[in-house]
Write an enzyme that holds these catalytic residues in place. Structure first.
Site, short mmCIF file in Angstrom:
data_model
loop_
_atom_site.label_atom_id
_atom_site.label_comp_id
_atom_site.label_asym_id
_atom_site.label_seq_id
_atom_site.Cartn_x
_atom_site.Cartn_y
_atom_site.Cartn_z
CE1 TYR A 187 -9.26 3.23 6.95
CE2 TYR A 187 -8.10 4.33 8.72
CZ TYR A 187 -8.12 3.86 7.44
OH TYR A 187 -7.01 3.99 6.64
CE LYS A 188 -7.73 -0.34 5.61
NZ LYS A 188 -8.28 0.52 4.57
CG PHE A 200 -1.96 1.07 1.16
CD1 PHE A 200 -3.06 0.94 0.32
CD2 PHE A 200 -1.84 2.22 1.92
CE1 PHE A 200 -4.02 1.94 0.24
CE2 PHE A 200 -2.80 3.22 1.85
CZ PHE A 200 -3.89 3.08 1.01
CG ASP A 252 -0.13 -2.22 7.10
OD1 ASP A 252 -1.23 -2.42 7.64
OD2 ASP A 252 0.04 -1.33 6.25
NE ARG A 285 -9.78 -2.81 -2.20
CZ ARG A 285 -9.33 -2.22 -1.09
NH1 ARG A 285 -8.22 -2.67 -0.51
NH2 ARG A 285 -9.97 -1.21 -0.54
#
Length: 415
Positions: A224-225, A127, A199, A374
């Protein structure tokens, strides 16, 4: 096509032990939300928790809430609630700052713990935050940066040079959804004298994580995911207990001081992971996160993983049986369950308009350049029948060509 029927999926929902959690989230009618790997849904308890923080703790009690409401200790109390979700002890996790800042802190601390080694090793295609922060950390410390595929052979070749201070990898690949072997790769890094930084942004709340058992040195994750902390929710940092005395992070702010209210002129790091704190925390955002973490304290993670794999199997079996779907749609997520996170990624040259056409049908996924569609699977609020319908809609959108409507090619700022 998979042999399972819509009726069979309805029966699975009726027998699902996690199904009651669906009522603990506020979701719009007519939406199948497959984007929890980007932003989790809103827990039903969150609005009242946030309102209480604003109206009572801030509005009525004012500054007294630093003590009365436990504001000062929120990074630690929230960290203790995250810790069981990532296989850590309570004093090894703190919540505060964002993912980017926390990765930076972990990398600098790792370089300082490994003097004489002048390379930060990362994965090609990780990422962008991880890549960009590593570039900045390397520039600041005078180290080099090296990127290789996140495969054991490539990693071992890079580590064997003997100059790697730390390796930063994503536990779950943000594009493909591939789940990496944390224990094996951490052991490989240690064998060659490097520290392992993980991560967990696409892992926490999605797949089993055992940081302590795997021997990880540092880890960072967002909330927040899959953890449903809300947009911009604070991230967390994990610092293995064996590094608590020696680890020194670079943003040595007041909140990470051993005795902040002595107001001394020199920095002295706090005990444990608290030394990785820097400044004042976003307490309104903390309230939203705490509402979700209290929900997660009642969740059996083994059931989450079991259902996640069943949902992703179902979606793959309809959309891309055998690895391919209609009109060249191709599965890029590993088929093997042990190598799969909680998302399904497919590739198609026209992935963006296909995703937009799906959203118009009420099936919300997302797109990652250059060609990846995704779909995130959040077992606490997704059902089998919904996934059946979503996968069927994807097949129909591709086969019918409805994605060719010009309005679906118009790109917003956020894709």
């Amino acid at each position: 096509m998979t042999q399972i029927s819509r009726e069979a999926c309805r029966k699975l929902d009726a027998a699902d032990p996690l199904a009651p959690f669906r009522e603990e989230f506020l979701l719009p009618e007519g939406i199948v939300y497959l984007d929890g790997n980007s932003l989790g849904a809103l827990p039903r308890a969150t609005p009242d928790r946030v309102a209480d923080t604003v109206r009572r703790e801030w509005g009525r009690d004012l500054i007294a809430s630093w003590n009365k409401a436990g504001w000062w200790d929120k990074p630690r109390t929230l960290g203790a609630k995250v810790a069981p979700l990532v296989g850590a002890a309570a004093d090894e996790v703190v919540v505060g700052d964002g993912t980017s800042a926390n990765i930076f802190k972990a990398l600098i601390a790792a370089v300082r713990l490994n003097p004489g080694r002048r390379v930060l090793l990362g994965e090609a295609g990780n990422f962008p935050t991880d890549l960009y922060v590593t570039q900045g950390a390397a520039e600041l410390t005078g180290t080099g940066e090296r990127r290789v595929p996140a495969e054991p052979a490539a990693l071992e070749e890079a580590l064997a040079a003997g100059d790697v201070a730390a390796v930063l990898l994503s536990h779950v690949d943000y594009r493909t959804g591939e789940l990496r072997d944390m224990a094996g790769i951490t052991a490989l890094a240690h064998r060659y004298g490097a520290l392992a930084v993980w991560d967990l942004c696409h892992s926490a709340g999605a797949v089993p994580v055992e940081l302590s058992a795997c021997g990880a040195d540092f880890a960072v994750g967002c909330t927040y995911k899959y953890l449903n902390g809300g947009p911009g929710a604070p991230a967390f940092s994990y610092v293995a207990r064996r590094h608590h005395e020696a680890a020194r992070q670079p943003i040595t702010g007041w909140h990470g001081h051993a005795r902040p209210f002595d107001f001394t002129g020199d920095y002295e790091p706090a005990a444990g992971a608290s030394r990785f704190l820097s400044g004042s925390q976003p307490l309104v955002a903390d309230a939203a996160l705490e509402a979700s973490l209290d929900l997660w304290s009642r969740v059996d993670l083994a059931l989450v993983r079991e259902k996640s794999l069943a949902l992703t199997d179902l979606f793959i079996g309809i959309a891309a049986p055998g690895g391919t779907g209609p009109d060249g749609l191709r599965l890029v997520t590993p088929v093997e369950p042990e190598r799969r996170g909680s998302q399904v990624a497919l590739s198609h040259p026209e992935g963006y308009p296909i995703v937009q056409a799906l959203i118009a049908r009420g099936v919300v996924g997302d797109f990652r350049a250059p060609d990846v569609l995704r779909f995130g699977f959040t077992p606490l609020y997704l059902g089998y029948e919904e996934v059946f319908d979503a996968a069927t809609a994807l097949v129909e959108v591709v086969e019918s060509g409805e994605w060719r409507d010009p309005r679906f090619a118009e790109r917003g700022q956020v894709t």
